[in-house]
Design an enzyme around this catalytic site. Sequence first.
Site, PDB file in Angstrom:
ATOM      1  N   GLY A  29      56.029  37.221  66.790  1.00 57.62           N
ATOM      2  CA  GLY A  29      55.502  36.785  68.085  1.00 57.62           C
ATOM      3  C   GLY A  29      56.553  36.908  69.175  1.00 57.62           C
ATOM      4  N   ARG A  80      53.354  43.096  64.497  1.00 53.34           N
ATOM      5  CA  ARG A  80      53.289  42.631  63.101  1.00 53.34           C
ATOM      6  C   ARG A  80      53.046  43.882  62.285  1.00 53.34           C
ATOM      7  NH1 ARG A  80      54.106  36.959  63.657  1.00 53.34           N
ATOM      8  NH2 ARG A  80      52.998  36.285  65.500  1.00 53.34           N
ATOM      9  N   GLY A  96      61.287  35.807  63.916  1.00 52.76           N
ATOM     10  CA  GLY A  96      61.228  34.578  63.125  1.00 52.76           C
ATOM     11  C   GLY A  96      61.643  34.826  61.682  1.00 52.76           C
ATOM     12  N   ASP A  97      61.316  33.886  60.793  1.00 59.60           N
ATOM     13  CA  ASP A  97      61.829  34.005  59.424  1.00 59.60           C
ATOM     14  C   ASP A  97      61.218  35.167  58.647  1.00 59.60           C
ATOM     15  OD1 ASP A  97      59.471  32.644  59.333  1.00 59.60           O
ATOM     16  OD2 ASP A  97      60.203  30.978  58.101  1.00 59.60           O
ATOM     17  N   THR A 109      61.477  32.863  68.850  1.00 54.52           N
ATOM     18  CA  THR A 109      60.101  32.354  68.735  1.00 54.52           C
ATOM     19  C   THR A 109      60.006  31.050  69.522  1.00 54.52           C
ATOM     20  OG1 THR A 109      58.485  31.319  67.247  1.00 54.52           O
ATOM     21  CG2 THR A 109      60.728  31.319  66.484  1.00 54.52           C
ATOM     22  N   ASP A 146      58.245  28.615  68.610  1.00 53.58           N
ATOM     23  CA  ASP A 146      57.849  27.534  67.696  1.00 53.58           C
ATOM     24  C   ASP A 146      59.000  26.624  67.258  1.00 53.58           C
ATOM     25  OD1 ASP A 146      55.303  28.557  67.813  1.00 53.58           O
ATOM     26  OD2 ASP A 146      55.466  29.704  65.953  1.00 53.58           O
ATOM     27  N   ASP A 171      60.816  26.976  64.736  1.00 48.36           N
ATOM     28  CA  ASP A 171      60.613  26.735  63.295  1.00 48.36           C
ATOM     29  C   ASP A 171      61.499  27.627  62.431  1.00 48.36           C
ATOM     30  OD1 ASP A 171      59.431  29.171  63.837  1.00 48.36           O
ATOM     31  OD2 ASP A 171      57.588  28.771  62.726  1.00 48.36           O
ATOM     32  N   ARG A 193      52.734  26.402  65.121  1.00 42.67           N
ATOM     33  CA  ARG A 193      52.298  26.601  63.734  1.00 42.67           C
ATOM     34  C   ARG A 193      52.486  25.311  62.947  1.00 42.67           C
ATOM     35  NH1 ARG A 193      53.714  32.547  61.714  1.00 42.67           N
ATOM     36  NH2 ARG A 193      55.792  31.888  62.270  1.00 42.67           N
ATOM     37  N   CYS A 203      52.285  11.582  77.095  1.00 38.36           N
ATOM     38  CA  CYS A 203      51.014  11.539  76.355  1.00 38.36           C
ATOM     39  C   CYS A 203      50.925  10.235  75.543  1.00 38.36           C
ATOM     40  CB  CYS A 203      50.898  12.718  75.391  1.00 38.36           C
ATOM     41  SG  CYS A 203      50.932  14.285  76.240  1.00 38.36           S
TER      42      CYS A 203
HETATM   43  P1  ATP Z   1      56.907  34.369  64.365  1.00 36.31           P
HETATM   44  O1  ATP Z   1      57.571  33.059  64.032  1.00 36.31           O
HETATM   45  O2  ATP Z   1      56.891  34.620  65.811  1.00 36.31           O
HETATM   46  O3  ATP Z   1      55.580  34.564  63.726  1.00 36.31           O
HETATM   47  P2  ATP Z   1      58.026  36.034  62.272  1.00 36.31           P
HETATM   48  O4  ATP Z   1      59.160  37.001  62.274  1.00 36.31           O
HETATM   49  O5  ATP Z   1      58.113  34.921  61.272  1.00 36.31           O
HETATM   50  O6  ATP Z   1      57.892  35.522  63.780  1.00 36.31           O
HETATM   51  P3  ATP Z   1      56.007  37.455  60.786  1.00 36.31           P
HETATM   52  O7  ATP Z   1      54.704  38.017  61.215  1.00 36.31           O
HETATM   53  O8  ATP Z   1      56.080  36.524  59.631  1.00 36.31           O
HETATM   54  O9  ATP Z   1      56.652  36.810  62.093  1.00 36.31           O
HETATM   55  O10 ATP Z   1      57.005  38.674  60.447  1.00 36.31           O
HETATM   56  C1  ATP Z   1      57.197  39.721  61.378  1.00 36.31           C
HETATM   57  C2  ATP Z   1      57.315  41.003  60.619  1.00 36.31           C
HETATM   58  O11 ATP Z   1      58.428  40.939  59.711  1.00 36.31           O
HETATM   59  C3  ATP Z   1      56.111  41.320  59.731  1.00 36.31           C
HETATM   60  O12 ATP Z   1      55.041  41.891  60.452  1.00 36.31           O
HETATM   61  C4  ATP Z   1      56.725  42.280  58.739  1.00 36.31           C
HETATM   62  O13 ATP Z   1      56.882  43.553  59.348  1.00 36.31           O
HETATM   63  C5  ATP Z   1      58.121  41.678  58.526  1.00 36.31           C
HETATM   64  N1  ATP Z   1      58.117  40.776  57.350  1.00 36.31           N
HETATM   65  C6  ATP Z   1      57.577  39.531  57.277  1.00 36.31           C
HETATM   66  N2  ATP Z   1      57.713  39.016  56.044  1.00 36.31           N
HETATM   67  C7  ATP Z   1      58.352  39.950  55.305  1.00 36.31           C
HETATM   68  C8  ATP Z   1      58.766  40.032  53.932  1.00 36.31           C
HETATM   69  N3  ATP Z   1      58.561  39.033  53.084  1.00 36.31           N
HETATM   70  N4  ATP Z   1      59.369  41.168  53.542  1.00 36.31           N
HETATM   71  C9  ATP Z   1      59.586  42.185  54.393  1.00 36.31           C
HETATM   72  N5  ATP Z   1      59.210  42.179  55.679  1.00 36.31           N
HETATM   73  C10 ATP Z   1      58.604  41.089  56.148  1.00 36.31           C
END
Ligand code: ATP
Length: 320
Positions: free
Chosen positions: A11, A72, A102-103, A126, A128, A130, A172, A187
């Site tokens: 995100g 994504r 993010g993670d 992010t 969030d 988180d 989330r 609030c």
């Molecule tokens: P946000 O907190 O904003 O959602 P995020 O990085 O946690 O950020 P995700 O959609 O979980 O968002 O991950 C972003 C991208 O990272 C995924 O679309 C994928 O390309 C890659 N990714 C996520 N999880 C894995 C994993 N376990 N192994 C390899 N690549 C991953």
Amino acid sequence: IKKIAVLTSGGDAPGMNAAIRGVVRGALSEGLEVFGVYDGYYGLYHNKIKQLNRYSVSDVINRGGTFLGSARFPEFKDREVRAKCAEVLRSHGIDALVVIGGDGSYTGAKLLTEEYGVACIGLPGTIDNDVPGTDYTIGYQTALETAVEAIDRLRDTCSSHQRIAIVEIMGRHCSDLTISAAIAGGCEYIVASEHAFDREELIQQIERSIANGKRHAIVAITELITDVHELAKEIEARVKHETRATVLGHIQRGGTPCAYDRILASRMGVYAVELLLQGKAGYCVGIQNEQLVHHDIIDAINNMRRPFKEDLMKVSEKLF
Ligand code: ATP
């Protein structure tokens, strides 16, 4: 290390542009070449890579979103897809990659380092808040300001019309945004994902306060807990007081990053380059007790879950 790349993933968040700028300017000042990967891991797979110079990041520090685009790309969980991505980087002579996300994005970065020797550093981007291994993520403070401003506006109209407002806030499964926005916005009720949601208790509390003469109230609730429009109908029917739900949604993701996020992002971007120059790979950057820190990505994800802000929750209970 001579050539590094940077991408944004997951995100989007306000301050991501400032982080990219920090990486680009930090790298150029060390004599490195820098490349931008467009649209996250998806763009990496499709070779959407362009060399950046200092002017590529002019006029972006104050802009929300990410000019590199984000995506994504679940296919990145597939080892063969990652192999192709590593090959794309090699074809440009790029040996290191800074991933802002993010993670989920962190996990992908760690795998690229472990499997294919691409030196990766993760930055927490992010709204969030988180991401493990950091007190604050890039974008959180800006989103908090946005949520508080929205609550202030709701308060004006609620008090004029003697309404109950329910405001759904992002995060989330992390309620940092909700709790902080609720305290700052005054609030009356907070529904956090970290506590079991007691619908009946909430309705009874509202019933009691309306019976005691309260004319309006605001309930702050984290997303993904319940359908807030249904909840509004139920409260209205039970309490006999007009109730409306507002989902802040992606409004919270956009907007000009606040000074805190710009500074945090700039520091983290520069720090990521310093780590790479020290030969570090597979780490994520954080800010803890006002100090920049780095942790092994897997250690952070497995062992550094951020604790629920119980102390803030307790403060909020005394304020209502
Ligand atoms: P946000 O907190 O904003 O959602 P995020 O990085 O946690 O950020 P995700 O959609 O979980 O968002 O991950 C972003 C991208 O990272 C995924 O679309 C994928 O390309 C890659 N990714 C996520 N999880 C894995 C994993 N376990 N192994 C390899 N690549 C991953």
